[in-house]
Scaffold this motif. Sequence first.
Motif, short mmCIF file in Angstrom:
data_model
loop_
_atom_site.label_atom_id
_atom_site.label_comp_id
_atom_site.label_asym_id
_atom_site.label_seq_id
_atom_site.Cartn_x
_atom_site.Cartn_y
_atom_site.Cartn_z
N TRP A 133 -69.59 27.56 -55.54
CA TRP A 133 -70.89 27.09 -55.06
C TRP A 133 -71.99 27.99 -55.58
O TRP A 133 -71.84 29.20 -55.61
CB TRP A 133 -70.94 27.12 -53.53
CG TRP A 133 -69.86 26.34 -52.84
CD1 TRP A 133 -68.55 26.71 -52.68
CD2 TRP A 133 -69.98 25.07 -52.20
NE1 TRP A 133 -67.87 25.75 -51.99
CE2 TRP A 133 -68.71 24.74 -51.67
CE3 TRP A 133 -71.06 24.18 -51.99
CZ2 TRP A 133 -68.48 23.55 -50.97
CZ3 TRP A 133 -70.82 23.01 -51.30
CH2 TRP A 133 -69.55 22.70 -50.80
N ASP A 134 -73.10 27.36 -55.95
CA ASP A 134 -74.31 28.11 -56.28
C ASP A 134 -75.06 28.26 -54.95
O ASP A 134 -75.31 27.25 -54.28
CB ASP A 134 -75.13 27.31 -57.30
CG ASP A 134 -76.37 28.06 -57.77
OD1 ASP A 134 -76.95 28.83 -56.98
OD2 ASP A 134 -76.76 27.87 -58.93
N LEU A 135 -75.41 29.46 -54.58
CA LEU A 135 -76.08 29.65 -53.30
C LEU A 135 -77.39 28.88 -53.20
O LEU A 135 -77.90 28.66 -52.10
CB LEU A 135 -76.33 31.14 -53.04
CG LEU A 135 -75.08 32.00 -52.84
CD1 LEU A 135 -75.46 33.40 -52.39
CD2 LEU A 135 -74.14 31.38 -51.82
N PHE B 89 -67.78 35.91 -52.14
CA PHE B 89 -68.96 35.96 -52.99
C PHE B 89 -68.55 36.44 -54.38
O PHE B 89 -67.63 37.23 -54.53
CB PHE B 89 -69.98 36.95 -52.43
CG PHE B 89 -70.83 36.39 -51.33
CD1 PHE B 89 -70.63 36.77 -50.01
CD2 PHE B 89 -71.86 35.50 -51.61
CE1 PHE B 89 -71.42 36.25 -48.99
CE2 PHE B 89 -72.65 34.98 -50.59
CZ PHE B 89 -72.43 35.36 -49.29
N SER B 90 -69.29 35.98 -55.39
CA SER B 90 -69.09 36.54 -56.72
C SER B 90 -69.67 37.94 -56.71
O SER B 90 -70.49 38.29 -55.84
CB SER B 90 -69.79 35.69 -57.77
OG SER B 90 -71.19 35.71 -57.55
N HIS B 91 -69.27 38.77 -57.68
CA HIS B 91 -69.82 40.12 -57.73
C HIS B 91 -71.33 40.09 -57.93
O HIS B 91 -72.05 40.96 -57.45
CB HIS B 91 -69.16 40.92 -58.86
CG HIS B 91 -67.70 41.18 -58.61
ND1 HIS B 91 -66.71 40.32 -59.03
CD2 HIS B 91 -67.06 42.17 -57.95
CE1 HIS B 91 -65.53 40.79 -58.65
NE2 HIS B 91 -65.72 41.90 -57.99
N SER B 92 -71.80 39.08 -58.64
CA SER B 92 -73.23 38.96 -58.92
C SER B 92 -74.01 38.61 -57.66
O SER B 92 -75.21 38.87 -57.59
CB SER B 92 -73.46 37.89 -59.98
OG SER B 92 -73.07 36.62 -59.45
N GLY B 93 -73.34 37.99 -56.70
CA GLY B 93 -74.03 37.59 -55.49
C GLY B 93 -74.73 36.26 -55.62
O GLY B 93 -75.36 35.77 -54.68
N ARG B 94 -74.61 35.64 -56.76
CA ARG B 94 -75.30 34.37 -56.98
C ARG B 94 -74.43 33.18 -56.56
O ARG B 94 -74.93 32.13 -56.19
CB ARG B 94 -75.65 34.26 -58.46
CG ARG B 94 -76.01 32.89 -58.87
CD ARG B 94 -77.33 32.74 -59.54
NE ARG B 94 -77.56 31.29 -59.68
CZ ARG B 94 -77.79 30.70 -60.83
NH1 ARG B 94 -77.83 31.42 -61.93
NH2 ARG B 94 -77.99 29.40 -60.87
#
Lengths: 111, 451
Positions: free
Chosen positions: B315-317, B297-302
């Motif tokens: 990937w964009d979730l 995951f990215s740190h942003s969680g997005r």
Amino acid sequence: MSGEVQASTEEQQEMQDTVVSPEKAEEVKLKARYPHLGTRPGGSDLLRKRLQKGQQKYFDSGDYNMAKAKMKNKQLPTAAAEKTEITGDHIPTPQDLPQRKQSLVASKLAF
Amino acid sequence: VQGPRGGVGGGNDFQWCFSQVKGAIDEDVAEADIISTVEFNCSGELLATGDKGGRVVIFQREQESKNRLLSRGEYNVYSTFQSHEPEFDYLKSLEIEEKINKIRWLPQQNAAHFLLSANDKTIKLWKISERDKRAEGYNLKDEDGRLRDQFRITTLRVPVLMPMDLMVEASPRRIFANAHTYHINSISVNSDYETYLSADDLRINLWHLEITDRSFNIVDIKPANMEELTEVITAAECHPHQCNVFVYSSSKGTIRLCDMRAAALCDRHSKFFEEPEDPSSRSFFSEIISSISDVKFSHSGRYMMTRDYLSVKVWDLNMENRPVETYQVHEYLRSKLCSLYENDCIFDKFECCWNGSDSAIMTGSYNNFFRMFDRNTRRDITLEASRENSKPRAMLKPRKVCTGGKRKKDEISVDSLDFNKKILHTAWHPKENVIAVAATNNLYIFQDKIN
């Protein structure tokens, strides 16, 4: 020199495939070397091999320990155990015994 | 991280310089010394490595001194211990390797540091703590621990705490065992700081950090008939903020996002990520090279990033039908797949990582090359971890692989690449531009040159 040999249709197809997809060309190469390779790409055989992770199966624990002993002999021995012998006057107690040396070699990253 | 140019980014915006290299220069690498995992802790102060010999080495960054402006703190050995030892599974007559597959740090909550380390079957929670005082003046025993003769004791004294040289101790606090029939490939600490998941080829388990005799199975993809097995779990990770969400990737190149609020057993995914495949380009190798070796995951969680054999995808979730970004790591290997299959390199599991601001990603390749991609500028760079570039603060020169006929000077041809020199494990400091790159038995640390 007379004219070049006409490429066979198969070779032409292969050349086309190479132009179309290097992957397909590699597949052709692989199938040429291993004609009995599974028809299904990937397939359960590969997965099964993956689950086993190429582990060597031993006959029993004795077989395993023998194999480990052979490997240990190949490696350089660790610092020889110091033997401050406690014999003679008294029966040693746990406090008297020297600290057990680490039998495993430390990581070279830690130097 | 805001640079002097005011922008964020990796790749060419930064100038990577050699900082340190750890490990021996032996020509003959002992298998036990091969590094199998690298991980910074949450603050970046500590850097842990695990190796095939089951050992963990933790490095600590030294405090920056005001005098040395040109380089940031160096990493020095802080603690080292034997985490796992080889075991023998008597029922199956198979060896259980001591190799550390993954290390994950817990967020720091007090003076001590905690990490989870996992081999194929067992996860251990280690406490790393400092001791800088020792009690002296015991009544019943001498300074070296021997019991004093009772009859010699004539007075009573109170032991005093005296300062001592700093000692760092590692002790196993929990052992989470016997929950995995297959080989553990991932562990991930949940954002609730109470639970964590562990994944093997076919199952994912949820643990509570305090409880070792029980774990919940949350994913089980084992078919009733093993002949019907079509895919295995290759990696899993908890969402960085949503403690009910996790993802797992498969050998077929798909990612499933699961929500633990939906059901106790998350066999049915909430989201299914898969890039449509062009059927005409399908080959024997397609499935093998689409197998995902790492998901982060990215740190942003997005966003999340996946690594397959030839590329890295972001990937964009919120979008399941295709990745938003695809980066080619070493596309020139596509025409070498036959030999890479024969020498098993096609099954190599490369990891990938984000930088602290999610603006750049990094992954390894062969010949001790590693690649960085700047998501904003779309620029990429290839660098090499080599002792030839190991003068202090020496800037790393970009490397290039030549695919065509004419090889330019300083380029290396595909056929000259050393496939035994694989960079599978890399880590990026959570806040700064400091990276750790594991090259077989050596650990390289590179830093961004400060202007």
